[in-house]
Design an enzyme around this catalytic site. Sequence first.
Site: not given
Length: 283
Positions: A119, A140, A152, A190
């Site tokens: 992450s 991701h 991602e 994130n």
Amino acid sequence: MDVKTIMVIGAGQMGSGIAQVCAMAGYDVFLHDISQQQIDKGLANIEKLLSRQVEKGKMTEEEKAATLGRLTPSNDLQNAAKADLVIEAVVENMDVKTKLFAELDQIAPTHTILATNTSSLPITEIAAATKRPEKVIGMHFMNPVPVMKLVEIIRGLATADEVYETIEAITRKLNKVPVEVNDFPGFISNRVLMPMINEAIYALYEGVATKEAIDEVMKLGMNHPMGPLTLADFIGLDTCLYIMETLHEGFGDDKYRPCPLLRKYVKAGWLGRKTGRGFYTYE
Ligand code: CAA
Ligand code: NAD
């Protein structure tokens, strides 16, 4: 690069979802974990989700059976010798990931791509644990994997163009949308999402509003499908804390300091949905 067999490492909420979508797209998949209980739970969850697809008429019984037939449980890392692509989805911890990547580098054939679903952790550092940094990449997925469209894709410093292109093509084959992002802490998803969640936890910690009120403001006021505290429970409070720590350490800025309440919950083992208790309680 021709990818037929994928090994997913970590059969938790992300790994089981990744294994499901890979098997649905026609890949042969090993679902590997150090915990047999997690493998059983992961496979049972996939079965349940596929049955729901059949009930809703979105999949036939034959397609469900074929998908399940492409999934092989694994508790032996040597199965990586049969994989063209490994997607790692174990705990968000650099030591665990680098140790695993060093082992995989020994076992997997030289053509095998080693992807991580991290992450927030630097892809470049994970890649440096191997002798094939050009074949290491961030892939991701978002939670819940079978529903969320985004993947991602993060290039490490040494990731080869050919590897990026292969992962981009596989992402499309999984019926997902790839977005390319550079290797900085938290990437884009994130770096933007987690400080918002952390701020919501601070608001609760400071008594600005109740947890329900905080979630309601963001749901009804900003049209978020879940309030930030519900989402934190959904992601896992341990994962949220690890991501905030990566941002804090990576940027060195106090605006990323994890809220003490988040630390307290994680220390208590209140990790959210997966342990039955986080900001809310679950059956
Ligand atoms: N696993 C698989 N499928 C699920 C699911 C789950 N956990 N939860 C819901 N679904 C499916 C349902 O089966 C349903 O499928 P169909 O359309 O085929 O019927 C569909 O999702 C919609 O479900 P519901 O109607 O029951 O519920 P909903 O409309 O409230 O949607 C949700 C549920 C998709 C989870 C929605 O609440 C949502 O989008 N929440 C926010 C999720 C989010 O922000 N994810 C990103 C987290 S951050 C991250 O992943 C990155 C990281 O590194 C931490
Ligand atoms: P989880 O706690 O649900 O599952 C992790 C699994 O990894 C467990 O089953 C555990 O037994 C297994 N595991 C731990 N060490 C292992 C090892 N050395 N070898 C094999 N298996 C091992 O966690 P999760 O939520 O699925 O997250 C996994 C990864 O995905 C993390 O890097 C996380 O940051 C990332 N991620 C999480 C989310 C999310 O919303 N939870 C979203 C995107 C990415």
